[in-house]
Structures are given as C-alpha cells and as structure tokens.
Design an enzyme around this catalytic site. Structure first.
Site, PDB file in Angstrom:
ATOM      1  N   SER A  87       4.094  38.057  16.156  1.00 19.41           N
ATOM      2  CA  SER A  87       5.205  38.109  17.114  1.00 19.41           C
ATOM      3  C   SER A  87       6.166  39.242  16.772  1.00 19.41           C
ATOM      4  O   SER A  87       6.652  39.950  17.656  1.00 19.41           O
ATOM      5  CB  SER A  87       5.962  36.774  17.116  1.00 19.41           C
ATOM      6  OG  SER A  87       5.154  35.747  17.596  1.00 19.41           O
ATOM      7  N   HIS A 114      -1.810  33.284  18.782  1.00 14.31           N
ATOM      8  CA  HIS A 114      -1.383  31.884  18.673  1.00 14.31           C
ATOM      9  C   HIS A 114      -2.144  31.022  19.672  1.00 14.31           C
ATOM     10  O   HIS A 114      -2.641  29.946  19.343  1.00 14.31           O
ATOM     11  CB  HIS A 114       0.115  31.731  19.018  1.00 14.31           C
ATOM     12  CG  HIS A 114       1.059  32.365  18.069  1.00 14.31           C
ATOM     13  ND1 HIS A 114       2.069  33.192  18.506  1.00 14.31           N
ATOM     14  CD2 HIS A 114       1.198  32.263  16.725  1.00 14.31           C
ATOM     15  CE1 HIS A 114       2.782  33.592  17.470  1.00 14.31           C
ATOM     16  NE2 HIS A 114       2.269  33.044  16.376  1.00 14.31           N
ATOM     17  N   ARG A 116      -5.203  35.433   9.517  1.00 14.63           N
ATOM     18  CA  ARG A 116      -5.531  36.762  10.021  1.00 14.63           C
ATOM     19  C   ARG A 116      -6.273  37.596   8.986  1.00 14.63           C
ATOM     20  O   ARG A 116      -7.149  38.363   9.316  1.00 14.63           O
ATOM     21  CB  ARG A 116      -4.257  37.505  10.429  1.00 14.63           C
ATOM     22  CG  ARG A 116      -3.564  36.884  11.612  1.00 14.63           C
ATOM     23  CD  ARG A 116      -2.248  37.534  11.871  1.00 14.63           C
ATOM     24  NE  ARG A 116      -1.350  37.219  10.766  1.00 14.63           N
ATOM     25  CZ  ARG A 116      -0.036  37.353  10.790  1.00 14.63           C
ATOM     26  NH1 ARG A 116       0.542  37.835  11.857  1.00 14.63           N
ATOM     27  NH2 ARG A 116       0.698  37.014   9.764  1.00 14.63           N
ATOM     28  N   LYS A 149      17.387  32.310  10.953  1.00 22.16           N
ATOM     29  CA  LYS A 149      16.827  33.371  11.793  1.00 22.16           C
ATOM     30  C   LYS A 149      17.359  33.260  13.209  1.00 22.16           C
ATOM     31  O   LYS A 149      17.392  32.198  13.785  1.00 22.16           O
ATOM     32  CB  LYS A 149      15.304  33.274  11.840  1.00 22.16           C
ATOM     33  CG  LYS A 149      14.600  33.779  10.623  1.00 22.16           C
ATOM     34  CD  LYS A 149      13.102  33.788  10.884  1.00 22.16           C
ATOM     35  CE  LYS A 149      12.340  34.348   9.714  1.00 22.16           C
ATOM     36  NZ  LYS A 149      10.888  34.337   9.974  1.00 22.16           N
TER      37      LYS A 149
END
Length: 169
Positions: A137, A27, A100, A51
């Site tokens: 993460s 990040h 990614r 979440k």
C-alpha cells in the site's frame, strides 16, 4: 438452520489482518484465496493510533466490503489491540498472511510464534501471486502521489478513491 453448523460441524474461520490503506490487488488475492479455504474470512482492519492513514478506518472498511462482496463469506471490521484478542473474541483459530518475499518470512514467523504462544492461534502463510510480489500500500500511495499509473495494482473502486483523495491534497 441449514449447513455445517446444523449438522454439528464447526464453521471454519480465519482472519486476514492488515491496515489496508488502501487495499491492493495483492491483498485482495490473499483474501480471495482464503475465502475458498474457509467458511468465513474475517478481514480485520487493524487500527494503529500512531499512524495517520490516507483513508480513515470507515473508508477502508467500506472499500474492502465493496471489493469482497462477490466472495459471499467475507466479514470486514476494525480492531484495536492484539490480533489474538480479535481471534479469541470471535472464535477464530487461524490467521492467513501473504508472504511476498523471504524478507517477510523472518518477521512474520516471529509474529506467528508469538501469537501461537499467547493463544494457540495458528498462522498460515500463503505465497503471494508473483504478479504482486513487489506490491505494498505504501508503494502504491507513493507512486500515485507522484503521478504514476497504479490502476492495474488496485481494484477500480479503490483506484478511483485514491485518485480523488490525492486530488484533494
């Protein structure tokens, strides 16, 4: 007033959105690269009520502020709702997202097209540094919870916070 705004030029602004629970070196790499391209980079810590994060929103904001302080042009805040509304409220014309892998592209392209259709906001994709192409993460938290060494994947202050938080559990 001095600088671009006093000369009639518009400040180039972009946003790097995410949950950042916690912020990783991946990040940070994207934010750092965006900060070289834009006058102001907003880091939007998006709130997802469904979440439960490991770190609270305010903790994430503080960690991000600490690790981006040297950039000098990064503003960090939370937001609940549509990212395009965040952009409209702050006159931000661009979203910067790291990719990614090819698998990220399909989802992110759909989001970019939806965001542009809703508000005209553009999305710029930045290929992730290969060093961080596997990094998320969630993966960092999982490895750390099982005692794996993730120190090289996080800024030191974030690693320390993660170790402390997992020690509380």
């Amino acid at each position: 007033m001095t600088g671009p705004e006093s000369e009639g030029l518009t400040m180039r602004r972009a946003v790097c959105p995410g949950s950042f629970d916690p912020i990783t070196n991946g990040h940070l790499d994207i934010i750092a690269r965006a900060s070289k391209l834009y006058d102001v980079v907003h880091v939007a810590v998006m709130i997802n009520q469904s979440k439960k994060g490991l770190f609270g929103i305010e903790e994430r904001i503080e960690l991000i502020r600490q690790v981006t302080a040297d950039f000098g042009n990064v503003e960090v805040e939370s937001f609940h709702g549509l990212l395009v509304d965040f952009c409209k409220q702050r006159d931000i014309p661009a979203i910067v997202k790291g990719l990614r892998a090819v698998s990220d592209f399909d989802y992110e392209l759909q989001m970019a097209q939806m965001n542009n259709g809703l508000s005209g906001v553009e999305t710029l994709f930045v290929p992730t540094n290969p060093t961080y192409s596997f990094l998320s993460s969630s993966l960092v938290k999982e490895v750390a919870a099982w005692g794996g060494d993730v120190a090289h994947l996080l800024p030191p202050v974030v690693h320390q916070a993660l170790v402390e938080r997992l020690g509380e559990k």
